[in-house]
Design an enzyme around this catalytic site. Structure first.
Site, PDB file in Angstrom:
ATOM      1  N   GLU A 195      -0.214   4.368   0.047  1.00  0.00           N
ATOM      2  CA  GLU A 195      -0.288   4.041  -1.387  1.00  0.00           C
ATOM      3  C   GLU A 195      -1.735   4.134  -1.889  1.00  0.00           C
ATOM      4  O   GLU A 195      -2.295   3.166  -2.427  1.00  0.00           O
ATOM      5  CB  GLU A 195       0.338   2.667  -1.667  1.00  0.00           C
ATOM      6  CG  GLU A 195       1.819   2.681  -1.358  1.00  0.00           C
ATOM      7  CD  GLU A 195       2.640   1.499  -1.896  1.00  0.00           C
ATOM      8  OE1 GLU A 195       2.060   0.519  -2.375  1.00  0.00           O
ATOM      9  OE2 GLU A 195       3.884   1.595  -1.830  1.00  0.00           O
ATOM     10  N   GLU A 318       8.896   4.448   2.513  1.00  0.00           N
ATOM     11  CA  GLU A 318       9.229   3.071   2.128  1.00  0.00           C
ATOM     12  C   GLU A 318      10.381   3.124   1.122  1.00  0.00           C
ATOM     13  O   GLU A 318      10.254   3.755   0.073  1.00  0.00           O
ATOM     14  CB  GLU A 318       8.033   2.340   1.516  1.00  0.00           C
ATOM     15  CG  GLU A 318       6.980   1.980   2.559  1.00  0.00           C
ATOM     16  CD  GLU A 318       5.835   1.140   2.034  1.00  0.00           C
ATOM     17  OE1 GLU A 318       6.048   0.353   1.083  1.00  0.00           O
ATOM     18  OE2 GLU A 318       4.729   1.262   2.589  1.00  0.00           O
TER      19      GLU A 318
END
Ligand code: AHR
Length: 514
Positions: A195, A318
């Protein structure tokens, strides 16, 4: 004439209820061109977050709970039975604050750090690289290491690669041997940060693409036949610009996978409870889960533009449901229950991944134990398997099987004037020639009859397993660990090459045909 008309009218009246009954159709269109469903789509994720590692997977060698090198034996058994193909570690956000050298060598010399992402708890680094990679070996799962790009250094990641993969004489491989491991583990899968647009450094993608190029350059392939498999930190949800720039600006010889993260969360400021949710919250969760179909389709379209031959894979590392934490638990620990709603997310999402198997080659459910949409929950010595676990186990027959493309027509699941496709499905043929068809009915109230045209496959015998329950929020607890269990499913019949399957409300069914 009149009497024949009235006969028709009567016939129509008689048939009307049947026509009004929800009816979905699925046709299976096998082709040799179809891709294989990579088993890595069934991957999991273990972060240093809440009770995932400590007081979850890892209880330490001195614990009374039976363990292997500190990892609970009951969890090892459950994960083996699940056929877990890979495990991502150590984060998540934690990965970009993790310095791997803190977690190797004598325990007494390991420094502590503060886990600033998840509850500001002290991390004593007792679970480190050796523990994780030995666990993966024990499970027969591929390790997927997420490197620290946000607060780490190029040399640090290059050293980690050398430490775990290099067989010859080198500073890092010598250190590994001193720490008790002679042979390298051979880690293929590497995340270059996590991220990067957020907790991984709040970078712009243009900047991250350059950073990625630099890190990837110094991650040596030495000792790895076939090379490393490097995964760029990918987009959040519908950030298509992120994928566009990664695909455009990173040379594809440095890039094997591009990640994507998408959680089924209703509203980040009001996620709603994991048990005791309303039908509206259920519908909105399903809406978010179904969004995965659109996200994958559109990210893949961009990838196709820059990589028409499909060399770079889409890695959804994810995914899962995200709700408010359970009452009286640490808000930073993300502990939630897992109900039939989560079984719907799992069944639907895996069907989406199967149907996009051409480009989606790996995915990681967040997270494996005690965090978010976990497959396993623990409390002291007790351990339970969640509805999500059961769906993933029922579905694992699709691992490495050849996709059978389908055509699906489905009625809608309607709530408050909004609509979602009620039924979703996928199918595959395994190496022994067995065909598996996974069907999910997300409708909270209505059964749906599904006609599956299997005539193209010459199958005679069918068996089925189903996951159903009385209420949507049913779940397994430590007091009642087997409330939700897969059971033999009998509500289907085969007639003239068509299977008629009656799917109860919020159910998952896997049919096997031979
Ligand atoms: O899975 C929990 C967190 O969600 C991860 O640490 C992060 O990558 C994501 O935002």
């Amino acid at each position: 004439m009149n009497s024949s008309l009235s006969f028709k009218a009567i016939l129509l009246l008689l048939l009307t209820p049947a026509i009004a009954m929800a009816q979905a159709t699925v046709s299976l269109n096998p082709t040799d061109e179809a891709p294989v469903i990579d088993k890595n789509i069934y991957g999991h994720f273990a972060e240093h977050l809440g009770r995932c590692i400590y007081d979850g997977l890892y209880v330490g060698e001195k614990s009374n709970i039976p363990n292997t090198e500190g990892v609970r034996n009951d969890i090892i058994t459950a994960l083996k039975e699940l056929k877990i193909p890979n495990l991502r570690w150590p984060g998540g956000c934690f990965a970009d604050t993790y310095h791997w050298k803190d977690g190797v060598g004598p325990q007494s010399e390991r420094p502590t750090i503060v886990n600033t992402w998840w509850g500001n708890v002290t991390e004593d680094n007792s679970f480190g690289t050796h523990n994780f990679l030995n666990l993966c070996e024990e499970l027969g799962a591929e390790p997927y290491l997420a490197g620290n790009v946000g607060s780490g250094e190029v040399q640090e990641l290059a050293d980690w690669v050398q430490y775990v993969n290099f067989d010859g004489i080198s500073p890092m491989s010598d250190w590994r041997k001193e720490n008790g491991r002679e042979k390298p583990w051979g880690v293929k899968y590497w995340g270059v940060g996590n991220e990067a647009w957020g907790c991984g450094g709040n970078m712009r993608v243009e900047y991250y693409a350059d950073i990625y190029r630099k890190y990837a350059t110094f991650m040596s392939d030495a000792g790895m036949e076939g090379g490393l498999y490097k995964i760029a930190s990918g987009a959040s949800n519908d950030d298509y610009h992120w994928t566009e720039v990664l695909m455009r600006d990173i040379p594809h010889n440095l890039l094997q996978g591009v990640a994507l993260h998408h959680y089924s969360v209703i509203n980040w400021n009001a996620k709603g409870p994991s048990v005791g949710f309303s039908e509206e919250q259920y519908f909105k969760t399903m809406e978010q889960a179904w969004l995965m179909e659109e996200l994958v389709t559109k990210h893949v379209e961009i990838m196709d533009k820059y990589d028409p031959k499909g060399k770079v894979d889409l890695i959804v590392d994810e995914w899962g449901g995200w709700y408010d934490v359970m009452e009286d638990t640490n808000p930073g620990f993300l502990f939630q229950q897992n109900t039939m709603r989560d079984a719907m997310i799992a069944g639907m999402t895996l069907n989406i991944f199967h149907n996009h198997a051409r480009r989606v080659k790996m995915a990681n459910l967040a997270q494996v134990v005690n965090v978010l949409q976990a497959v396993i929950l623990t409390e002291g010595e007790k351990m339970i398997l969640t509805p999500t676990y059961h769906v993933m186990k029922m579905y694992n027959v699709h691992q490495d099987a050849q996709l059978i493309p389908i055509e699906l027509n489905t009625p809608d699941y309607e709530f408050n004037g909004e609509k979602l496709p009620a039924v979703n499905a996928s199918a595959s043929k395994d190496a022994e020639g067995k065909v598996h068809i996974s069907l999910v009915n997300i409708d909270s109230k209505k059964s749906n009859t599904v006609s599956v045209d299997v005539s193209a496959l010459n199958l005679k015998d069918f068996t089925a397993t189903g996951l159903t329950s009385k209420t949507l929020e049913d779940h397994n607890t430590f007091e009642s660990p087997e409330k939700i269990q897969p059971e033999q499913f009998k509500k289907f019949k085969l007639k003239n090459g068509t299977l008629e399957v009656e799917l109860p409300p919020f159910s998952v069914v896997v049919l096997e045909g031979k």
